[in-house]
Design an enzyme around this catalytic site. Structure first.
Site, PDB file in Angstrom:
ATOM      1  N   ARG A 176       0.854  -1.184   0.000  1.00  0.00           N
ATOM      2  CA  ARG A 176       0.000   0.000   0.000  1.00  0.00           C
ATOM      3  C   ARG A 176       0.893   1.239   0.000  1.00  0.00           C
ATOM      4  O   ARG A 176       2.048   1.200   0.436  1.00  0.00           O
ATOM      5  CB  ARG A 176      -0.900   0.037   1.240  1.00  0.00           C
ATOM      6  CG  ARG A 176      -1.848  -1.156   1.368  1.00  0.00           C
ATOM      7  CD  ARG A 176      -2.651  -1.063   2.651  1.00  0.00           C
ATOM      8  NE  ARG A 176      -3.605  -2.158   2.798  1.00  0.00           N
ATOM      9  CZ  ARG A 176      -3.372  -3.301   3.453  1.00  0.00           C
ATOM     10  NH1 ARG A 176      -2.189  -3.479   4.037  1.00  0.00           N
ATOM     11  NH2 ARG A 176      -4.294  -4.232   3.549  1.00  0.00           N
ATOM     12  N   LYS A 202      -2.067  -2.348   8.021  1.00  0.00           N
ATOM     13  CA  LYS A 202      -3.258  -1.829   8.688  1.00  0.00           C
ATOM     14  C   LYS A 202      -3.436  -2.489  10.048  1.00  0.00           C
ATOM     15  O   LYS A 202      -3.063  -3.630  10.252  1.00  0.00           O
ATOM     16  CB  LYS A 202      -4.497  -2.091   7.823  1.00  0.00           C
ATOM     17  CG  LYS A 202      -4.620  -1.181   6.601  1.00  0.00           C
ATOM     18  CD  LYS A 202      -5.947  -1.429   5.905  1.00  0.00           C
ATOM     19  CE  LYS A 202      -6.157  -0.456   4.757  1.00  0.00           C
ATOM     20  NZ  LYS A 202      -7.459  -0.670   4.075  1.00  0.00           N
ATOM     21  N   HIS A 278      -2.843   2.565  -5.908  1.00  0.00           N
ATOM     22  CA  HIS A 278      -3.428   1.268  -5.568  1.00  0.00           C
ATOM     23  C   HIS A 278      -3.513   0.369  -6.800  1.00  0.00           C
ATOM     24  O   HIS A 278      -3.595  -0.863  -6.667  1.00  0.00           O
ATOM     25  CB  HIS A 278      -4.813   1.458  -4.956  1.00  0.00           C
ATOM     26  CG  HIS A 278      -5.214   0.349  -4.039  1.00  0.00           C
ATOM     27  ND1 HIS A 278      -4.663   0.191  -2.776  1.00  0.00           N
ATOM     28  CD2 HIS A 278      -6.082  -0.679  -4.187  1.00  0.00           C
ATOM     29  CE1 HIS A 278      -5.188  -0.878  -2.197  1.00  0.00           C
ATOM     30  NE2 HIS A 278      -6.050  -1.425  -3.029  1.00  0.00           N
ATOM     31  N   ARG A 281      -0.728  -2.044  -6.686  1.00  0.00           N
ATOM     32  CA  ARG A 281      -0.995  -3.156  -5.751  1.00  0.00           C
ATOM     33  C   ARG A 281      -1.896  -4.184  -6.430  1.00  0.00           C
ATOM     34  O   ARG A 281      -1.653  -5.390  -6.334  1.00  0.00           O
ATOM     35  CB  ARG A 281      -1.661  -2.595  -4.493  1.00  0.00           C
ATOM     36  CG  ARG A 281      -2.004  -3.626  -3.414  1.00  0.00           C
ATOM     37  CD  ARG A 281      -2.383  -2.873  -2.144  1.00  0.00           C
ATOM     38  NE  ARG A 281      -3.099  -3.675  -1.164  1.00  0.00           N
ATOM     39  CZ  ARG A 281      -2.518  -4.454  -0.253  1.00  0.00           C
ATOM     40  NH1 ARG A 281      -1.203  -4.553  -0.219  1.00  0.00           N
ATOM     41  NH2 ARG A 281      -3.243  -5.125   0.619  1.00  0.00           N
ATOM     42  N   HIS A 304      -4.030  -9.052   3.834  1.00  0.00           N
ATOM     43  CA  HIS A 304      -5.493  -9.027   3.921  1.00  0.00           C
ATOM     44  C   HIS A 304      -5.969  -9.863   5.110  1.00  0.00           C
ATOM     45  O   HIS A 304      -5.476 -10.966   5.327  1.00  0.00           O
ATOM     46  CB  HIS A 304      -6.116  -9.601   2.643  1.00  0.00           C
ATOM     47  CG  HIS A 304      -6.027  -8.680   1.465  1.00  0.00           C
ATOM     48  ND1 HIS A 304      -6.065  -9.122   0.161  1.00  0.00           N
ATOM     49  CD2 HIS A 304      -5.897  -7.331   1.396  1.00  0.00           C
ATOM     50  CE1 HIS A 304      -5.966  -8.094  -0.657  1.00  0.00           C
ATOM     51  NE2 HIS A 304      -5.861  -6.996   0.064  1.00  0.00           N
ATOM     52  N   TYR A 313      -8.911  -9.437  -6.515  1.00  0.00           N
ATOM     53  CA  TYR A 313      -7.812  -9.223  -7.456  1.00  0.00           C
ATOM     54  C   TYR A 313      -7.652 -10.389  -8.437  1.00  0.00           C
ATOM     55  O   TYR A 313      -6.803 -10.338  -9.319  1.00  0.00           O
ATOM     56  CB  TYR A 313      -6.490  -9.034  -6.699  1.00  0.00           C
ATOM     57  CG  TYR A 313      -6.456  -7.817  -5.821  1.00  0.00           C
ATOM     58  CD1 TYR A 313      -6.297  -6.555  -6.359  1.00  0.00           C
ATOM     59  CD2 TYR A 313      -6.586  -7.921  -4.434  1.00  0.00           C
ATOM     60  CE1 TYR A 313      -6.260  -5.427  -5.549  1.00  0.00           C
ATOM     61  CE2 TYR A 313      -6.542  -6.803  -3.621  1.00  0.00           C
ATOM     62  CZ  TYR A 313      -6.383  -5.559  -4.188  1.00  0.00           C
ATOM     63  OH  TYR A 313      -6.353  -4.444  -3.392  1.00  0.00           O
TER      64      TYR A 313
END
Length: 330
Positions: A176, A202, A278, A281, A304, A313
């Site tokens: 990210r 995150k 993004h 990514r 994730h 994706y």
């Protein structure tokens, strides 16, 4: 005669505050005790980007319903939330954006419930727009475009070397934008004789990603030219000039990365709607999956929490060449 108090044991921490003393003044103590739970919830959100997004969403709601004082959140009803949701639809926000805004508001009210400030969460039961879970909205670029993008920074200037290293780091590792900006020199190091990135993701989740050989070469060239390889606690990617403050020993910010990538994308003729950092990514994830990477490994690689996010994706089911159209024969 009173006996003296026993001495503390040698292994007792020396920084314990003695009973009867306090580090905060009485005024500071009462000022913190009076902090509204709404502001406490926001301050307790660890990730700065999440905190900024939550603040924006909650301020949007507060502005719509006319809240001027944090205590007024206690009077919010489900009808207020439904009216806001319908207003977001009227503004033509995407289903994903509306869901994100409602999730932020729900997080706030769950916290207020935990603090016994309210009795229930008024967002619960509010119908949210259906999410399109078949394919992600962020466009990935093709392999040829990715190669052109990495070759776009020309020359042997410090900026060109830095930008080639940035592009390789994003395209080979699926980071990210904020993860890239958060990298320190010490976060690029050897583990079991293989160079890795230590990535702060995150929700303060830490993951280790092996560095691609091409990225290793480009980062080495950049650090050698920049001269801050020994500054292990300093940021890995830094500005090469700063006309305003002249300060260069700081991390690149996310807006600067956005401008760098958009500039090179335009230079090589990438014309993709909503192209953003993004997109790189999404490109890395799509490329890995198309080359038979295990989806569970890709999930871990991207950081994730849920594999359903990783599946967004996975474009293998939508490749034109695999369509039954090309199996029809008359």
């Amino acid at each position: 005669m009173n006996k003296p108090l026993p001495r503390p044991a040698r292994d007792e921490p020396k920084d314990l505050v003695p009973i009867g003393s306090r580090m905060l003044s009485a005024a500071q103590f009462h000022r913190l005790a009076d902090v509204p739970a709404v502001l406490e919830w926001l301050a307790n959100t660890a990730n700065p980007w999440t905190r900024r997004a939550y603040k924006m969403h909650v301020e949007d709601f507060a502005g719509f319903v006319g809240i001027r004082n944090p205590d007024e959140f206690r009077t919010v009803t489900r009808a207020h939330v439904i009216a806001w949701r319908d207003e977001l639809k009227r503004r033509a926000h995407s289903p994903a954006t509306i869901r994100a805004k409602l999730s932020a508001l729900s997080s706030l009210f769950e916290y207020l419930c935990e603090k016994n400030s309210i009795t229930h969460n008024p967002v619960k039961g509010v119908k949210r727009p259906a999410a399109d879970t078949n394919e992600g909205k962020t466009p990935a670029i093709g392999d040829a475009q990715a190669r052109s993008l990495m070759e776009a920074p020309q020359g042997e200037t410090l900026k060109a070397k830095r930008d080639r290293a940035i592009l390789a780091t994003l395209l080979y590792h699926g980071l990210r934008r904020q993860e890239l900006c958060g990298l320190r020199v010490q976060d690029y190091h050897a583990r079991r004789d293989v160079m890795h990135f230590r990535i702060h993701g995150k929700r303060s989740k830490l993951r280790y990603v092996p560095a691609h050989p091409k990225a290793q070469r480009l980062i080495h060239e950049y650090l050698e030219a920049a001269g801050h390889a020994a500054d292990i606690k300093g940021p890995l990617f830094r500005p090469v000039k700063n006309n305003l403050t002249k300060v260069l020993d700081k991390a690149l910010d996310t807006d600067s990365v956005y401008k760098i990538l958009k500039g090179y994308a335009q230079a090589v003729g990438i014309d993709v709607d909503h192209f953003s950092p993004h997109s790189l990514r999404a490109t890395a994830a799509t490329n890995a999956l198309e080359h038979e990477a295990d989806i569970a490994k890709v999930q871990e690689w991207l950081g994730h929490s849920n594999i359903s996010t990783t599946r967004l994706y996975d474009k293998r089911r939508t490749r034109p060449e695999d369509s039954p159209t090309f199996k029809v024969s008359y």
